[in-house]
Scaffold this motif. Structure first.
Motif, short mmCIF file in Angstrom:
data_model
loop_
_atom_site.label_atom_id
_atom_site.label_comp_id
_atom_site.label_asym_id
_atom_site.label_seq_id
_atom_site.Cartn_x
_atom_site.Cartn_y
_atom_site.Cartn_z
N SER A 220 0.81 -1.22 0.00
CA SER A 220 0.00 0.00 0.00
C SER A 220 0.84 1.27 0.00
CB SER A 220 -0.95 0.00 1.21
OG SER A 220 -0.24 -0.18 2.42
N GLY A 221 2.17 1.11 -0.19
CA GLY A 221 3.05 2.27 -0.34
C GLY A 221 3.47 2.92 0.95
N ASN A 222 3.34 2.21 2.08
CA ASN A 222 3.69 2.76 3.38
C ASN A 222 5.00 2.18 3.90
OD1 ASN A 222 1.11 4.29 4.23
ND2 ASN A 222 0.32 2.29 3.62
N ALA A 223 5.77 3.00 4.60
CA ALA A 223 6.88 2.49 5.38
C ALA A 223 6.33 2.03 6.72
CB ALA A 223 7.93 3.58 5.59
N ILE A 224 7.09 1.20 7.44
CA ILE A 224 6.57 0.66 8.70
C ILE A 224 7.65 0.65 9.77
CG2 ILE A 224 7.05 -1.76 8.09
CD1 ILE A 224 4.29 -2.38 9.49
N VAL A 225 7.26 1.03 10.98
CA VAL A 225 8.13 0.95 12.15
C VAL A 225 7.54 -0.12 13.06
CG1 VAL A 225 9.11 2.15 14.13
CG2 VAL A 225 8.73 3.39 11.98
N LEU A 226 8.29 -1.21 13.27
CA LEU A 226 7.81 -2.37 14.01
C LEU A 226 8.35 -2.37 15.43
CD1 LEU A 226 8.68 -4.81 11.13
CD2 LEU A 226 6.33 -4.37 11.87
N LYS A 227 7.43 -2.53 16.38
CA LYS A 227 7.84 -2.70 17.79
C LYS A 227 7.13 -3.93 18.34
CE LYS A 227 9.78 -1.88 21.72
NZ LYS A 227 9.42 -3.20 22.30
N GLY A 228 7.80 -5.08 18.21
CA GLY A 228 7.24 -6.32 18.70
C GLY A 228 7.49 -6.51 20.17
N GLY A 229 6.80 -7.48 20.77
CA GLY A 229 6.97 -7.76 22.18
C GLY A 229 8.34 -8.34 22.50
N SER A 230 8.77 -8.16 23.74
CA SER A 230 10.10 -8.61 24.14
C SER A 230 10.24 -10.12 24.04
CB SER A 230 10.39 -8.15 25.58
OG SER A 230 9.41 -8.67 26.47
N SER A 231 9.15 -10.87 24.20
CA SER A 231 9.24 -12.33 24.18
C SER A 231 9.59 -12.87 22.80
CB SER A 231 7.93 -12.95 24.66
OG SER A 231 6.87 -12.60 23.79
N ALA A 232 9.37 -12.06 21.75
CA ALA A 232 9.65 -12.53 20.38
C ALA A 232 10.77 -11.74 19.73
CB ALA A 232 8.38 -12.43 19.53
N ILE A 233 11.58 -11.07 20.52
CA ILE A 233 12.55 -10.14 19.94
C ILE A 233 13.58 -10.84 19.05
CG2 ILE A 233 14.10 -10.20 21.97
CD1 ILE A 233 14.51 -7.12 21.39
N SER A 234 14.04 -12.02 19.42
CA SER A 234 15.02 -12.72 18.58
C SER A 234 14.40 -13.14 17.25
CB SER A 234 15.57 -13.95 19.32
OG SER A 234 16.27 -13.57 20.48
N SER A 235 13.19 -13.66 17.31
CA SER A 235 12.48 -14.08 16.09
C SER A 235 12.25 -12.90 15.17
CB SER A 235 11.14 -14.72 16.45
OG SER A 235 11.30 -15.78 17.36
N ASN A 236 11.73 -11.81 15.72
CA ASN A 236 11.42 -10.64 14.91
C ASN A 236 12.68 -10.02 14.30
OD1 ASN A 236 8.64 -10.77 15.37
ND2 ASN A 236 8.79 -9.56 17.24
N LYS A 237 13.73 -9.97 15.09
CA LYS A 237 14.98 -9.41 14.59
C LYS A 237 15.51 -10.24 13.42
CE LYS A 237 19.53 -7.82 16.13
NZ LYS A 237 20.48 -7.73 17.28
N ALA A 238 15.44 -11.55 13.54
CA ALA A 238 15.91 -12.43 12.47
C ALA A 238 15.06 -12.27 11.21
CB ALA A 238 15.87 -13.89 12.94
N ILE A 239 13.75 -12.18 11.38
CA ILE A 239 12.85 -12.00 10.23
C ILE A 239 13.15 -10.70 9.50
CG2 ILE A 239 10.45 -11.56 9.57
CD1 ILE A 239 9.66 -13.54 11.82
N VAL A 240 13.32 -9.61 10.26
CA VAL A 240 13.59 -8.31 9.63
C VAL A 240 14.95 -8.32 8.94
CG1 VAL A 240 13.99 -5.86 10.09
CG2 VAL A 240 12.07 -7.03 11.17
N GLU A 241 15.93 -8.95 9.54
CA GLU A 241 17.26 -9.03 8.89
C GLU A 241 17.17 -9.77 7.56
OE1 GLU A 241 19.69 -10.87 11.86
OE2 GLU A 241 20.09 -8.98 12.92
N VAL A 242 16.38 -10.84 7.52
CA VAL A 242 16.19 -11.57 6.27
C VAL A 242 15.49 -10.68 5.25
CG1 VAL A 242 14.94 -13.48 5.19
CG2 VAL A 242 16.19 -13.86 7.32
N MET A 243 14.46 -9.97 5.66
CA MET A 243 13.74 -9.11 4.72
C MET A 243 14.60 -7.95 4.24
SD MET A 243 9.72 -9.07 5.92
CE MET A 243 9.98 -8.33 7.54
N HIS A 244 15.44 -7.42 5.12
CA HIS A 244 16.36 -6.36 4.69
C HIS A 244 17.29 -6.86 3.59
CE1 HIS A 244 16.07 -3.50 8.42
NE2 HIS A 244 15.11 -3.30 7.53
N ARG A 245 17.78 -8.08 3.75
CA ARG A 245 18.64 -8.64 2.70
C ARG A 245 17.87 -8.81 1.40
NH1 ARG A 245 20.86 -11.43 7.20
NH2 ARG A 245 19.53 -13.28 6.95
N GLY A 246 16.63 -9.21 1.51
CA GLY A 246 15.81 -9.34 0.32
C GLY A 246 15.57 -8.02 -0.39
N LEU A 247 15.37 -6.95 0.39
CA LEU A 247 15.09 -5.64 -0.22
C LEU A 247 16.28 -5.09 -0.99
CD1 LEU A 247 13.00 -3.72 2.48
CD2 LEU A 247 12.21 -4.85 0.39
#
Length: 420
Positions: free
Chosen positions: A144-171
């Motif tokens: 939809s043409g939007n940038a996003i700032v993600l703030k996930g819960g502390s219990s999933a921080i390792s998972s979320n960080k890994a997912i975003v790192e993978v997506m950054h490499r894809g971009l």
């Protein structure tokens, strides 16, 4: 000192997201779709690194003694990673919600007016223990043409960080700058609170999680909020309900995935239907491991049923527990839902069209069902590809929020020297 450093970093990330949003607004639909497909592929290719990070989160969660429902929301598997990757492909197939001319007219003076859909800009996403939200929200935001700032819960921080790192490499292989996806890798609540007041950088906040999180955002944010809601969902079995439909829908709505917000938490049963079908209902509860909290009628009828209190009627169990209430007519059922519902999803099972019509018109909720399970209140189930949340408010967006909910409008005027 730590909070000052984090505040600077969070603000810096928000500023970078805002800059990236301008680049996004210039991209074609094809360029955005290509990027989503690349992200889907790279998530599948690198799923093992995501699962490794998720294992770290799961171990910490077990040490803290989180319940089964919470662990289910937190846990990832190869299948789940591939599911949210496929969700990105489905979003890529959907119509681009931006650049659509909603209306077009010309004034008597020759000035042409167009009402056109445009991105919101920068979305702040605050959520708890579901790593899939990281991908779902990002896919919908980028399409939809939007940038996003993600703030996930502390219990999933390792998972979320890994997912975003993978997506950054894809971009890196796309026209979308990686700054369009910002992840706040902090467990400090101060970092979350900073998002609440960044009106100059963040265009909208979307909280997704438990009631306390949602209310914290709604009550403290100066940034506009798209409010999502907890799901104290009801199933009303009318006196003219088909027994087979009623019981099958009850089992699906309660037990398919008890830990999600569209699962039924309270069953309201018409006394006449109950009288004729009590044995079948009791057997259904027993066979499916459903723990009943009921009113006096139910407690006297069902062995082992726990007397329900005010907390039970208002509770989002997120488990195989269920509250059961008996009523004498549809209006009594509607009144109970009005008092305890969260305006999420409500269902009626009946073969009486007039009774169903009364229920559908009078119950105030984002999603209403006649002879169907509440489990369909979901973006992917309704053909949105994915959802960024389920809105229980009434302004701008309501119900499962897909791509159109992440846009606003501009009025574009084209003239030839007109003055007023």
């Amino acid at each position: 000192m730590t909070q000052t450093i984090e505040k600077v970093n969070v603000e810096k990330q928000a500023i970078e997201a805002k800059k990236a949003a301008k680049t996004l607004s210039l991209l074609t639909t094809e360029e955005k779709n290509d990027a989503l497909l690349i992200l889907a592929n790279v998530l599948e290719e690198e799923y093992e690194s995501i699962l490794t990070a998720n294992h770290v989160d799961l171990e910490k969660a077990r040490e803290k003694g989180y319940d089964d429902a919470y662990m289910d929301r937190l846990a990832l598997s190869k299948e789940r990673v591939f599911e949210f990757a496929q969700g990105l492909r489905e979003v890529a197939e959907l119509e681009d919600p931006t650049g659509i001319v909603d209306s077009d007219w010309t004034l008597e003076n020759g000035l042409n007016v167009q009402k056109v859909t445009v991105p919101l800009g920068v979305i702040g996403m605050i959520y708890e223990a579901r790593p899939n939200v990281t991908v779902d929200a990002t896919g919908l935001a980028l399409k939809s043409g939007n940038a996003i700032v993600l703030k996930g819960g502390s219990s999933a921080i390792s998972s979320n960080k890994a997912i975003v790192e993978v997506m950054h490499r894809g971009l890196e292989e796309t026209k979308i700058p990686k700054e369009a996806i910002q992840f706040i890798a902090s467990t400090d609540r101060e970092a979350t609170s900073q998002l609440f007041t960044m009106k100059e950088h963040i265009d909208v906040l979307i909280p997704r999680g438990g009631g306390s999180l949602i209310q914290a955002v709604v009550n403290n944010a100066t940034v506009p909020v798209l409010e999502t809601g907890v799901g104290n969902c009801h199933l009303y079995i009318d006196k003219e309900a088909d027994v087979k439909k009623a019981l099958e829908i009850l089992v699906n709505a309660k037990t398919d995935r008890p830990a999600v917000c569209n699962a039924v938490e309270t069953v309201i049963v018409h006394a006449e239907w109950l009288e004729g079908n009590k044995d079948a209902l009791i057997q259904t509860f027993k066979e499916n491991g459903i723990k009943v909290h009921g009113d006096k009628v139910i407690v006297n009828l069902i062995p082992g049923a726990i007397p329900a209190n005010e907390e039970d009627w208002a509770n989002e169990y997120l488990s195989t527990d269920i509250a059961v209430k008996t009523v004498n007519d549809v209006m009594e059922a509607i009144d109970h839902i009005e008092q305890y519902g969260t305006k999420h999803s409500e269902a009626i099972i009946t073969e009486n069209g007039q009774t169903a019509d009364t229920f559908m018109k009078l119950v105030d909720a984002a999603a209403l069902y006649h002879n169907a399970s509440t489990r369909f209140t979901d973006g992917s189930a309704l053909g949105f590809g994915a959802e960024i949340g389920i809105s229980t408010q009434k302004l701008h967006a309501r119900g499962p929020m897909g791509l159109p909910a992440l846009t606003t409008v501009k009025y574009l005027m084209n003239g030839n020297g007109q003055i007023r």
